[in-house]
Every structure is written in structure tokens, then in C-alpha cells.
Design an enzyme around this catalytic site. Structure first.
Site, PDB file in Angstrom:
ATOM      1  N   SER A  73       0.862  -1.222   0.157  1.00  0.00           N
ATOM      2  CA  SER A  73      -0.095  -0.024   0.084  1.00  0.00           C
ATOM      3  C   SER A  73       0.929   1.238  -0.066  1.00  0.00           C
ATOM      4  O   SER A  73       1.797   1.142  -0.717  1.00  0.00           O
ATOM      5  CB  SER A  73      -1.057  -0.014   1.304  1.00  0.00           C
ATOM      6  OG  SER A  73      -2.269   0.890   0.971  1.00  0.00           O
ATOM      7  N   ASP A  88      -5.002  -4.008  -3.278  1.00  0.00           N
ATOM      8  CA  ASP A  88      -4.267  -3.484  -2.256  1.00  0.00           C
ATOM      9  C   ASP A  88      -4.019  -4.775  -1.201  1.00  0.00           C
ATOM     10  O   ASP A  88      -5.061  -5.394  -0.799  1.00  0.00           O
ATOM     11  CB  ASP A  88      -4.641  -2.381  -1.531  1.00  0.00           C
ATOM     12  CG  ASP A  88      -3.818  -1.820  -0.348  1.00  0.00           C
ATOM     13  OD1 ASP A  88      -3.098  -2.342  -0.119  1.00  0.00           O
ATOM     14  OD2 ASP A  88      -4.541  -0.621   0.176  1.00  0.00           O
TER      15      ASP A  88
END
Length: 515
Positions: free
Chosen positions: A90, A368
Site C-alpha cells: 500500500s 491492495d
């Protein structure tokens, strides 16, 4: 033994072995690590150099800023050159992707930090640039909300568009000057069906390959997104740019639609002001459309102004009415179906893979990795990476021990060596210490560093978790500096502990060799 599926370029590689590029990069890096260890009074042979990995957790802008500070402080303390792997989830990948554009970034961290601070504080984003990128992206059949988010939200937060490609980072990853980079993602279909504790869920990007972890299946990075059938390249497509990958690797709202928020209440409380806090873009056209050129003077923007600017974009050739209609139609449809991260599946109808579910899909959806485990332990625990020490820096929105507990469960379910995580040590989640050490026979040692703790911000832990929420879109210079300092202290206060663990690992390795 690797089983190539195609003898030409862009072949699918079915093997759990590391890529040749990674072998080259880590081999060159060993020389530098050995020299660094010796400077700390830790002599070793080249073959005995321990592989040490940094895990940068997800956490939006705060993770990007904090990882930058972590790396700079490791360099200042003479520890950065002990690191073999740098693996991010991320927001940490935003920091990594920016650094690896520089072949010698490890020697330029102070200047790069100043550039990052100036960009976040004094620059903004260009609506014209965002519009151009969106209209071009919408022409692709696999357009999804990932492109929309990348060229609006992510661009709006980090104030830079990166049109470069991950494969262009090969030089910076092979020269031995920097740790070898690994970027984490998850396959949304697998995550939905078999959870984060299955290797099949995990996907990784390196400058050399894009890979399904559980299947040991890879393609050269520049061929990721191209069309394949039964392992054969059918149509080469242009490699996705880094701005697109930055959004695959970091997106806040990409769980399955209707599955509930992935955030704790302290983070959700910040959502109310998310629109008000978003930086206002410029609407002027960029002179020469120079890549990376930043607008520095925000302008007031009203709905009427935005409407006029879009009309002006059409008239000035940014896009036709057909382009705009296509983009809005596709974006609306993707919102309805909550479509993210769609790419051509290089394992489509691949007979070498024993998964009827995976090979039947012509496209895959990558999202993600923070929705799974917010520190990418599964990737650095690949057996061939032989990691002996993991420095886990937790920048995430969850309680500070969630990722390491998940990692322990992942390893237990997949029979991967991992130290025992003593729950008694993890009781004070609201006021944690700055470093936790977990050791185990035949397992890597793990050092876990919560970002906010009773050492670097005593009496302010809860306040700073909310203040530096991961969905915060704007930082002033004072808050950037506070965050940088907090992350630095987690390294400087634990330098001796890190060196002690390296010595312990070397001693343990020496004992095994002599027995």
C-alpha cells in the site's frame, strides 16, 4: 526446474525459483552487506551473509512519509546496507516506487526527503493532466476504478504522476547499491474464496517479474497485462505505468462491495472531512506537459469553474466528447459492479496450472494487499529468499499487532517456519512499546516496530493515530516533520537491538555449521 511455456520472449515461467534478475541483484548486494557488517564488527564470509528484509506496512500518506524516514535513519545509523530486501504494501509502495527511479537512491535520501516534503506541502495536482490520463486509460478494454482512483485520488494526494515503468527499475535493483524491491498485491478472487492465509491469494511485482506466489507462475514485468492463452503470448500490450501500479498496490476502498469497512472506528471518524480535506487541483494547462512538472499555486474551484475547465479541455484537444462519454460510462459501470484492478490473466487456459478457477478467467483483479495482511510477510518468507531477520515497520490503521498475528497464523496453516508470537507480550495495544522481538529455532527472527508508541510519542499515541489517519489527504510541513521524527526514533532508539539480533543470527548460523 523451470518449465517455460513459450520459447519466445515474454514466456510464462512456472517455477518457485527466484528470477535470474533477482539472483543477480541479491548476489551483487551481498558484497555491500558483507562490507557493512564488517564495519560493525560482524565478520562473515560472502556465503554466510544473512538476508535481512524490511517490511513497510500500508497506511496511505503516513506510510509513505514514515518509510522514507525509516530508511533515512537506517542509513544515518549505518544499517541500511545490511538490508537485502525492501518489501512494501500500500502506501509504503508509494515511497518505494519514487525512490527506485534513482539508481543510487540509498545515497541521496536526504535530498529525496526534502523533495518529498516540498512536493506534499507546496504543490498540488493538475486537473488537466488527470483528465488526459483518464481519457487515455478509458480506451483500454480492462479499464476499471483503479485508473480512476490513480489519476484522481492518488495523484491528488502525492501530487505526482509517474509515467515510468517498474521494469525500468531493474538497474536500481541489480547494481547492489540498494535493497531488492518487492511490491505486494492480492488476487481479489482468491482472497474472497480462500482468504489471506492461502499462498494463492498473494501476488508480487518486482522489476523483473509479476508473479502468483502460490502457483510459482511469473511473466517478465514488461509483459504483465499482455494477452496470453495456455502460456503462449497472443498480443503484447504496453506495460502499465507506475501511477497505475501505485493504485493497484494502494487503494483504501477495494474490498468486495457491501463487505463493510476495512477500517477501525478511529479511522472511519476521519471520513467525514475527506472531501473538504482533498487538495484543490489547478485547471491551467501545463506548458509543454512536462512529466513530473508540478503546479504550485492552488486556485479556488467551484462546480461552475470545473464545468468550464472540462469544456475547455474538450475544445483545446485534451479529449473529444466521445472520449469523455466513454470514460464516464465505463466509470459509472465499474462503480455499479465495484470493478478494480482488472488485467489480462497470463494463466488463462494454462494447462500447467492445476486450478480450474484461475485458468478459466480471462482477466484477474489485483488489489491492495493491505486488505489481507498489512505487512507482506508471505512474500519475504518464500523459501528461496532465505530471509533470516525481518524488520517489520507497522504504519497501518489497525491495532499494532494485527499483522504479526496474521503472519503467525499464515505460517502455521502453511507449515512455514515462524517464531512463536507470545500473546502475553502484546497486551498493551493502545500504548505499545517501540520494538518487539520474536525468535524461534529454525525460523527467521522478527523485530516489530509499531509506528506510534509510548517511547516516541508518550501520552499522544491515541491522539496521533487519529491525527495522522491513513485517509488524510493533506499534510502541512509541521505534521510532516512530526511524522518523520516519530519514524526516525523507532530506528535510532533500537539500533543496538538490531545489531544484537544480527550478531545472534550469525552466532546461531556458525553453531549450526560447526555441529
Amino acid at each position: 526446474m523451470a518449465k517455460p511455456m513459450d520459447r519466445g520472449e515474454g514466456k510464462v515461467r512456472i517455477s518457485h525459483e527466484l528470477s535470474e534478475g533477482e539472483k543477480l541483484g541479491t548476489s551483487n548486494r551481498k558484497v555491500r552487506v558483507k562490507k557493512c557488517l564488517e564495519s560493525h564488527g560482524i565478520p562473515c564470509n560472502l556465503d554466510d551473509v544473512p538476508n535481512i528484509a524490511i517490511l513497510g506496512a500500508g497506511g496511505g500518506l503516513r506510510a509513505m512519509i514514515a518509510l522514507h524516514a525509516t530508511l533515512q535513519e537506517l542509513q544515518k545509523q549505518g544499517l541500511l546496507d545490511t538490508i537485502m530486501y525492501l518489501c512494501g504494501v500500500s502506501g509504503s509502495t508509494w515511497c518505494m516506487s519514487s525512490l527506485y527511479k534513482n539508481g543510487d537512491w540509498a545515497e541521496k535520501l536526504q535530498a529525496l526527503e526534502e523533495h518529498m516534503r516540498d512536493t506534499l506541502v507546496n504543490s498540488t495536482w493538475s486537473l488537466t493532466k488527470a483528465t488526459k490520463m483518464l481519457l487515455e486509460a478509458a480506451k483500454d478494454e480492462n479499464y476499471s476504478l483503479t485508473e480512476f482512483w490513480a489519476y484522481t485520488a492518488v495523484y491528488g494526494m502525492i501530487h505526482e504522476l509517474d509515467k515510468g515503468h517498474l521494469s525500468e527499475q531493474r538497474g536500481a535493483s541489480e547494481n547492489g547499491n540498494n535493497p531488492y524491491p518487492i511490491y505486494a498485491a492480492v488476487d481479489e478472487r482468491s482472497f474472497s474464496k480462500v482468504t489471506e492465509y492461502a499462498p494463492e491469494t498473494w501476488f508480487e511485482f518486482t522489476p523483473h517479474e509479476a508473479s502468483f506466489l502460490g502457483w510459482g507462475a511469473s511473466v517478465p514485468m514488461e509483459y504483465f497485462g499482455s494477452e496470453y492463452k495456455n502460456g503462449e503470448l497472443k498480443k503484447k500490450k504496453e506495460e502499465k505505468n507506475m501511477s497505475y501500479l501505485q493504485d493497484i498496490l494502494c487503494g483504501f476502498f477495494k474490498g468486495k462491495k457491501g463487505s463493510g469497512s476495512p477500517f477501525p472506528a478511529t479511522v472511519e471518524s476521519g471520513l467525514k472531512g475527506i472531501v473538504e480535506g482533498f487538495p484543490i487541483p489547478t485547471i491551467e494547462h501545463d506548458a509543454g506537459d512536462m512529466e513530473g512538472a508540478l503546479q504550485s499555486d492552488p486556485v479556488e474551484s467551484s462546480p461552475d469553474t470545473k464545468k468550464k475547465s472540462i469544456t475547455g479541455d474538450i475544445k483545446s484537444g485534451v479529449g473529444s466528447m466521445v472520449d469523455f462519454a466513454r470514460m464516464w460510462q465505463k466509470t459509472s459501470c465499474d462503480i455499479l459492479h465495484w470493478k478494480w484492478g482488472t488485467n489480462n490473466n497470463f494463466l488463462y487456459k494454462c494447462s500447467a496450472i492445476d486450478s480450474s478457477e484461475l485458468v478459466k478467467d480471462k482477466v484477474i483483479s489485483l488489489v491492495d494487499a493491505g486488505i489481507a495482511i498489512n505487512c507482506a510477510f508471505p512474500l519475504v518468507l518464500r523459501p528461496d529468499r532465505k530471509v533470516k531477520l525481518i524488520l517489520s515497520f507497522d504504519y497501518g490503521p489497525f491495532e499494532p499487532f494485527k499483522a504479526i498475528k496474521q503472519a503467525a497464523k499464515y505460517c502455521k496453516e502453511n507449515r512455514i517456519p515462524f517464531p512463536e508470537v507470545d500473546e502475553k507480550l502484546l497486551q498493551d495495544k493502545d500504548n505499545p512499546s517501540d520494538c518487539y522481538i520474536f525468535r524461534g529455532d529454525g525460523a527467521p527472527t522478527v523485530m516489530h516496530f509499531p509506528l506510534f508508541n509510548k517511547v516516541n510519542c508518550p501520552a499522544y499515541v491515541k491522539e496521533w493515530i487519529v491525527k495522522f489517519t491513513i485517509i488524510r489527504f493533506v499534510y502541512n510541513e509541521g505534521d510532516v516533520n512530526k511524522l518523520l521524527q516519530a519514524a526516525r526514533l523507532n530506528v535510532s532508539n533500537n539500533k543496538d537491538k538490531i545489531l544484537q539480533e544480527i550478531k545472534h543470527i550469525m552466532a546461531r548460523s556458525s553453531e549450526k555449521s560447526s555441529s
